[in-house]
Design an enzyme around this catalytic site. Structure first.
Site, PDB file in Angstrom:
ATOM      1  N   GLU A   1       4.221  -6.070   6.160  1.00 53.49           N
ATOM      2  CA  GLU A   1       4.915  -6.591   4.923  1.00 53.49           C
ATOM      3  C   GLU A   1       5.207  -5.322   3.970  1.00 53.49           C
ATOM      4  OE1 GLU A   1       3.276 -10.238   3.849  1.00 53.49           O
ATOM      5  OE2 GLU A   1       3.357  -9.559   1.723  1.00 53.49           O
TER       6      GLU A   1
ATOM      7  N   GLU B   1      -3.198  -5.615   0.081  1.00 56.93           N
ATOM      8  CA  GLU B   1      -2.846  -3.876  -0.682  1.00 56.93           C
ATOM      9  C   GLU B   1      -4.166  -3.059  -0.219  1.00 56.93           C
ATOM     10  OE1 GLU B   1      -2.406  -5.208  -4.784  1.00 56.93           O
ATOM     11  OE2 GLU B   1      -0.363  -6.121  -4.179  1.00 56.93           O
TER      12      GLU B   1
END
Ligand SMILES: *[C@@H]1O[C@H](CO)[C@@H](O)[C@H](O)[C@H]1NC(C)=O
Ligand SMILES: *[C@@H]1O[C@H](CO)[C@@H](O)[C@H](O)[C@H]1NC(C)=O
Ligand SMILES: *[C@@H]1O[C@H](CO)[C@@H](O)[C@H](O)[C@H]1NC(C)=O
Ligand SMILES: *[C@@H]1O[C@H](CO)[C@@H](O)[C@H](O)[C@H]1NC(C)=O
Ligand SMILES: *[C@@H]1O[C@H](CO)[C@@H](O)[C@H](O)[C@H]1NC(C)=O
Ligand SMILES: *[C@@H]1O[C@H](CO)[C@@H](O)[C@H](O)[C@H]1NC(C)=O
Ligand SMILES: *[C@@H]1O[C@H](CO)[C@@H](O)[C@H](O)[C@H]1NC(C)=O
Ligand SMILES: *[C@@H]1O[C@H](CO)[C@@H](O)[C@H](O)[C@H]1NC(C)=O
Ligand SMILES: *[C@@H]1O[C@H](CO)[C@@H](O)[C@H](O)[C@H]1NC(C)=O
Ligand SMILES: *[C@@H]1O[C@H](CO)[C@@H](O)[C@H](O)[C@H]1NC(C)=O
Length: 712
Positions: A589, A519
């Site tokens: 992803e 992230e």
């Protein structure tokens, strides 16, 4: 570069998807990963009557101290009963008494009750505790409810049920759920948490079977005209009729539109013509150099619904694509195109909104799927003088599609037999929920815990499951364990180097994928402290230490158009930047969450899976769990705690079945049998008087026809 993702939002209009934050548990030292949904409520006094501590379902004895302190004990502290405290300021919320856990000397001291024999494995329990704190010169502190479980092999386990911030002002309610595996020897539930010197006041505890909440039904839409645009004067043929400014500016008409229809509109609506006009929503000022956001938003009976957005800073035309779903029959819906800063002109060339015809969309997706996930196959049967297979009847049935479907698992998952059975039958990849995270493997400096990851790894090897390593680092500050947060720059550099070396050396060759720095669009812990290059450096060193692993960039909210930090543009920018610095980025992803509105998880899941499977860049799909209560979200499961599969599960299994080749027919005179099949392992059976075969062959990925020789 491949795209490997959890889920995705699609550029189809009025699709039925809602997206929320993915939940990953952050720093949970010394606790088995067991996600629950703790919630804090200051209790509404008038709702007392609704509290059923006495109810027959409650497995807790003497839940509100009607029988004095019987059945309760202090864990490292003393228990006293009260009718009131603090000169009558503290009164019980339920019943006549409450207890205080006092003389506490450690934060884990508190009140406990043994529930062995009254709690059954493989059933979901719901826990409700009413607590507050008292004394010790603090006004609030975390209180948590935990299960201590002793298993037959004598290994002890702590299962966190819920945590809440309690105050000295009011009673708060702490709620959570738990599930036990196997047949534990002893189970004790306890309440603990505040620093020593502070008392825990404890009014009641309810532990009972979790009730199933029935889902409400999908709203009924009359006369859905699929694919028909519902916006009047969509491409401004009729000037600005039907359009009006919101705010103090004026609209004007200009000519000279984008030559081509943007791809989403073209693909979705099949328009052939060019756009004919455009409207200029004029304001003073003439543009801006900084990126601007343009957003399509709807106000549905006063609630905002996001219809998609883009961010750009050039003067070319951009397409805003999005989808939305309206939860109930609305009485008033407005659509807005908005976003850029004051002083920046916004030009709009057209707007189309239409209900998506899922049937038609699925038909298209099936076509795409057929194109990208299958290839033409020629089975050649080597004839000899003794054996001539021509004319024999062949049956081909695929055993396993090689497309990676995976799931998240945790250390406690593998103790659940039913879960394990479903996992190994239906998935070929896994990712560990928390067990590989740095906060888990090194909760305190130099205090390593690779036990859980090692056990999971052994489990995966036993079952031939491929593994994604999640994650080497996590860029978001709240996920970083305190000792790492406390390091100075040189200490942090050393710690980062050690983490890389320890983890990647230890597991070299075991993890096919790594999420390198989780992230990065939603945090900047390492970047802020160690400089911009640190992220590329993490990738480079990871690659040096284990070149067999594909290194992933991963993030959430990329495709849902609701988060400017992680727009597709930002994601691309970040990846190009990393690559520019020499980071060996191997794959991307996309994480997302399906939030169920009306028990329609099955429908939403099907949309997600079909869209992903039909997309040429998608190389795998991971679900973040599938078994009830072994997931970070409620009501997102495919299988409930009792092992029953639900509608979503049936849909998933049906799709997996649809994506297996089936072919039958006769071998032709040339000794060949042709069909188009999915990639993966197939079984072939011939059972004719002259020829008998029962074997397997594998179809590798590729576009050209594949000839496979079957020896007779
Ligand atoms: C408490 O609940 C009652 C009945 O449900 C409701 O009327 C009242 O507004 C609630 N009070 C608060 C402070 O939420
Ligand atoms: C609970 O307390 C009552 C009263 O002291 C006692 O009779 C009973 O045996 C206790 N039950 C358990 C399971 O400890
Ligand atoms: C629970 O039951 C006892 C005894 O039957 C009763 O005195 C008490 O008021 C009940 N408590 C609640 C919260 O209903
Ligand atoms: C707390 O500990 C002190 C010292 O051991 C003892 O005197 C006191 O009685 C204890 N209080 C309670 C409520 O047990
Ligand atoms: C509580 O805090 C106040 C001010 O922060 C301090 O003066 C007092 O000594 C503290 N009392 C105790 C019992 O720690
Ligand atoms: C509207 O904008 C114009 C031009 O900038 C300005 O002169 C006027 O005061 C504004 N009116 C209001 C109500 O803000
Ligand atoms: C893996 O398989 C071995 C041999 O069958 C067994 O002893 C071991 O317990 C298994 N480990 C796990 C974690 O499943
Ligand atoms: C950083 O922390 C380490 C360990 O606490 C210490 O030895 C070192 O002097 C510190 N360096 C700086 C520049 O403060
Ligand atoms: C095998 O049999 C078929 C028809 O039964 C015949 O056409 C073909 O020529 C034969 N092939 C060989 C190699 O004998
Ligand atoms: C062929 O092999 C498969 C798997 O090995 C088996 O399930 C099937 O019964 C076999 N078929 C025949 C006709 O022997």
């Amino acid at each position: 570069m491949g795209i490997f993702f959890f889920s995705l939002l699609f550029h189809v209009f009025l699709l039925v998807l809602h997206w929320g934050f993915p939940v990953e548990s952050a720093y949970l030292p010394n606790l088995q990963a067991f996600e629950t949904n703790p919630s804090l409520h200051v209790i509404n006094q008038s709702k007392r009557a609704g509290h059923h501590a006495n109810g027959s379902n409650n497995i807790i004895l003497n839940p509100t101290f009607e029988d004095g302190p019987s059945n309760w004990s202090g864990k490292g502290c003393d228990i006293l009963l009260h009718e009131s405290m603090g000169d009558g300021k503290v009164l019980p919320l339920y019943s006549k008494f409450f207890a205080s856990a006092t003389n506490r000397t450690r934060s884990w001291n508190g009140i406990e009750q043994e529930i062995t024999g009254r709690v059954q494995p493989n059933l979901a329990y719901e826990v409700t505790v009413v607590v507050r704190i008292y004394g010790g010169n603090i006004t609030n502190a975390n209180i948590q409810t935990t299960l201590w479980v002793q298993n037959p092999d004598i290994h002890e386990q702590y299962i966190k049920i819920a945590i809440v911030q309690a105050t000295d002002k009011d009673w708060v309610q702490l709620q959570g759920k738990f599930l036990l595996n196997g047949s534990p020897l002893r189970v004790i539930i306890f309440v603990e948490g505040p620093p020593l010197g502070t008392d825990i006041l404890f009014n009641s505890l309810v532990v009972k079977h979790a009730e199933k909440v029935p889902h409400s039904l999908r709203p009924f839409m009359k006369n859905e005209a699929f694919g028909v645009n519902i916006i009047d004067n969509s491409n401004l043929d009729d000037g600005i009729n039907g359009w009006f400014p919101l705010g103090n500016f004026s609209l004007s008409m200009e000519f000279g539109s984008p030559i081509e229809l943007p791809p989403i509109a073209r693909n979705s609506l099949g328009f052939q013509e060019c756009l004919s006009g455009r409207v200029c929503l004029g304001q003073i000022g003439s543009g801006s150099a900084s990126p601007q956001i343009v957003n399509v938003a709807l106000s549905v009976d006063g609630n905002w619904v996001n219809g998609g957005q883009v961010e750009f800073n050039d003067e070319s035309w951009h397409e805003v694509g999005g989808s939305f779903r309206i939860d109930k029959q609305p009485s008033n819906v407005m659509v807005y195109i908005q976003g850029p800063a004051a002083g920046v002109d916004l030009m709009v060339a057209g707007l189309w909104i239409f209900p998506v015809d899922l049937k038609a969309r699925f038909k298209l997706l099936k076509k795409q799927t057929d194109k990208i996930r299958k290839r033409d196959l020629i089975l050649k049967f080597s004839s000899s003088e003794a054996i001539n297979a021509s004319g024999a009847f062949v049956q081909v049935k695929q055993i396993q599609n090689s497309f990676p479907f995976g799931s998240c698992i945790t250390r406690s998952s593998i103790d659940n037999e039913g879960l394990v059975q479903f996992l190994v039958k239906n998935f070929i990849w896994v990712v560990f929920g928390n067990e590989l995270k740095w906060s888990w493997t090194e909760p305190q400096q130099d205090n390593f815990n690779y036990k859980d990851a090692d056990e999971l790894l052994e489990f995966c090897k036993n079952h031939s499951l491929e593994i994604r390593g999640h994650c080497i680092f996590w860029e978001v500050e709240y996920a970083i364990q305190p000792w790492v947060q406390g390091l100075n720059k040189s200490g942090l550099i050393t710690a980062v180097q050690n983490r890389l070396t320890d983890l990647l050396t230890r597991y070299k060759g075991n993890f096919r994928h790594y999420d390198v720095d989780n992230e990065m669009l939603h945090g900047s812990f390492y970047k802020d402290r160690l400089g911009k290059n640190i992220q590329a450096t993490m990738f480079k060193i990871s690659h040096q230490l284990d070149s067999s692993a594909t290194l992933f960039v991963n993030d959430y909210h990329i495709e849902d158009g609701s988060d400017v930090r992680s727009s597709p543009e930002e994601y691309i920018r970040q990846i190009l930047d990393l690559q520019h610095q020499g980071a060996p980025v191997g794959a991307l992803e996309f994480k997302g969450t399906l939030t169920i509105q009306w028990g329609r998880l099955a429908d939403d899941l099907e949309v997600m899976l079909r869209e992903a499977f039909a997309h040429p860049s998608v190389e795998g799909i991971m679900l973040w769990g599938f078994w009830e209560l072994y997931m970070s979200r409620e009501n997102a499961h495919l299988v409930n705690v009792e092992g029953k599969i639900n509608a979503a599960s049936k849909r998933y299994l049906a799709l997996k079945e649809e994506w297996l080749s089936h072919a039958r027919g006769y071998i032709d005179a040339q000794g060949e049998f042709r069909f188009r099949g999915f990639y993966g392992t197939h079984n072939i059976e011939i059972n004719s008087p002259t020829t008998k075969i029962n074997g397997t062959f594998v179809v590798d990925k590729g576009e050209s026809p594949l000839a496979i020789t079957i020896d007779l």
